[in-house]
Scaffold this motif. Structure first.
Motif, mmCIF file in Angstrom:
data_model
loop_
_atom_site.group_PDB
_atom_site.id
_atom_site.type_symbol
_atom_site.label_atom_id
_atom_site.label_comp_id
_atom_site.label_asym_id
_atom_site.label_seq_id
_atom_site.Cartn_x
_atom_site.Cartn_y
_atom_site.Cartn_z
ATOM 1 N N THR A 25 0.755 -1.159 0.052
ATOM 2 C CA THR A 25 -0.033 -0.030 0.016
ATOM 3 C C THR A 25 0.769 1.351 0.117
ATOM 4 O O THR A 25 2.192 1.328 0.066
ATOM 5 N N GLY A 26 0.122 2.165 0.124
ATOM 6 C CA GLY A 26 0.987 3.696 0.054
ATOM 7 C C GLY A 26 1.699 4.055 1.408
ATOM 8 O O GLY A 26 2.077 3.261 2.021
ATOM 9 N N SER A 28 3.311 4.968 4.680
ATOM 10 C CA SER A 28 2.895 5.011 6.272
ATOM 11 C C SER A 28 4.113 5.665 7.050
ATOM 12 O O SER A 28 5.226 5.839 6.460
ATOM 13 N N GLN A 158 -3.827 -0.645 7.120
ATOM 14 C CA GLN A 158 -3.811 -0.717 5.605
ATOM 15 C C GLN A 158 -2.280 -1.174 5.101
ATOM 16 O O GLN A 158 -2.181 -1.536 4.165
ATOM 17 N N CYS A 159 -1.518 -0.853 5.909
ATOM 18 C CA CYS A 159 0.215 -1.184 5.663
ATOM 19 C C CYS A 159 0.576 -2.227 6.389
ATOM 20 O O CYS A 159 1.763 -2.586 6.358
ATOM 21 N N CYS A 173 -0.764 5.737 8.945
ATOM 22 C CA CYS A 173 -0.764 4.997 7.651
ATOM 23 C C CYS A 173 -1.784 5.521 6.994
ATOM 24 O O CYS A 173 -3.069 5.167 7.246
ATOM 25 N N GLU A 174 -1.785 6.073 6.023
ATOM 26 C CA GLU A 174 -2.791 6.565 5.051
ATOM 27 C C GLU A 174 -4.148 7.169 5.579
ATOM 28 O O GLU A 174 -5.213 6.621 5.551
ATOM 29 N N GLU A 210 0.749 14.521 4.036
ATOM 30 C CA GLU A 210 -0.037 13.558 3.130
ATOM 31 C C GLU A 210 -1.122 14.298 2.465
ATOM 32 O O GLU A 210 -1.237 14.045 1.324
#
Length: 319
Positions: A25-26, A28, A158-159, A173-174, A210
């Motif tokens: 994922t994106g 973090s 999500q990470c 994270c996100e 972010e």
């Protein structure tokens, strides 16, 4: 990571921004090092009085107004969106732009899970009130980070799966910010709300990055250079040190404003910074202890976001 000093067992914050690749994922951020403090060296003392002033990003002539008071969206304005830039990002250009001076009201610190949750939940409201109008003044999107207070030995993000222990003080994270109570090691640090607030404000600083698009732009460079390469590690340091500066801005804008952020809390955070950094952790992705303290204090002293442009700084200042 949380570790203990051999003498007084002083626990100091070294915030670690890491990427968890388990899920692909994106970006973090795990600011999860409260490491054994290095011996402090004599440094600049905190200013005797707050040197911040309330400024609009678009004007230095109305110090009694916040950005949201001076910028009103009109019909036909483009929707808010991230801007994927670093040194030339619009929020980093105005020498008069800073956070509005405000009173932040926090509950007293209690070293319990319930007490920490109440403290950080109230702190997020203060950080939201500080950063939302600032970002919206530049037509950037804003959503508050989602707070989580995991109580188990591990938690899902999500990470990936994060294990709680002395290695986990806080994890971003996100758009999700995790604050496991066991990671704070309050039995060692005790009643230190200024230090905990600086940790949280640093994490929130990553959320600002972010929302602004800075985080994405930085990680694009890191991917291109290689995360473990000298250039990739330098980019990581620039990103971390900017979050330090954003944390300092927040405390500098809110100390002595009639709320809960007292001079004692501010001073504790000020002096705590010099015990953290790569000299203590043995890493190369956060900045030396001297620079870690320098960038936090730059934000705290003048509350000017142009002073947080770590991406334009010489390499020696982000070493």
């Amino acid at each position: 990571m949380l570790a203990y000093s051999c003498g007084a067992l002083l626990l100091s914050l070294v915030l670690v921004l890491v990427y968890v690749f388990a899920t692909g994922t994106g970006p973090s951020s795990a600011d999860n090092e409260l490491l054994e403090p290095a011996a402090p060296t004599p440094t600049l003392s905190p200013p005797a009085a707050s040197s911040t002033t309330e400024q609009s990003p678009s004007s230095s002539e109305s110090p009694s107004s916040s950005p949201s008071d001076t910028v009103t969206p009109t019909e036909g304005d483009p929707p808010p969106q991230k801007i994927f830039k670093l040194a030339d990002h619009p929020i980093l250009q105005d020498p008069d732009a800073g956070l509005a001076n405000r009173a932040c009201h926090l509950p007293g610190w209690r070293s319990t899970p319930e007490g920490a949750e109440a403290f950080f939940t109230a702190a997020r409201e203060c950080l939201d009130a500080a950063w939302e109008p600032f970002l919206r003044a530049y037509n950037l999107p804003f959503t508050p980070p989602r707070l989580h207070f995991p109580a188990s030995a591990s938690f899902q993000t999500q990470c990936g799966t994060i294990n709680v222990g002395i290695a986990t003080a806080a994890y971003y994270c996100e758009g999700d910010l995790y604050l496991p109570f066991d990671g704070l090691q309050t039995e060692q640090y005790g009643n230190a709300p200024g230090v905990y607030l600086a940790l949280f404000a640093h994490e929130y600083g990553h959320h600002v990055q972010e929302l602004a698009g800075i985080m994405d732009a930085a990680w694009e460079r890191i991917y291109a250079e290689g995360q473990d390469s000298p250039a990739g590690q330098e980019m990581s340091r620039r990103k971390e040190l900017q979050a330090q500066c954003f944390s300092g801005m927040f405390l500098g804008a809110h100390v002595d404003q009639g709320g809960s952020i007292t001079r004692e809390m501010y001073n504790a955070a000020w002096y705590d910074q010099e015990t953290r950094g790569d000299d203590t952790s043995g890493t190369r992705d956060h900045g030396s202890n001297a620079n870690y303290a320098k960038w936090w204090r730059a934000g705290a002293y003048d509350n000017r976001i142009v002073d947080c442009n770590t991406f334009a700084a010489p390499a020696s200042e982000v070493s």
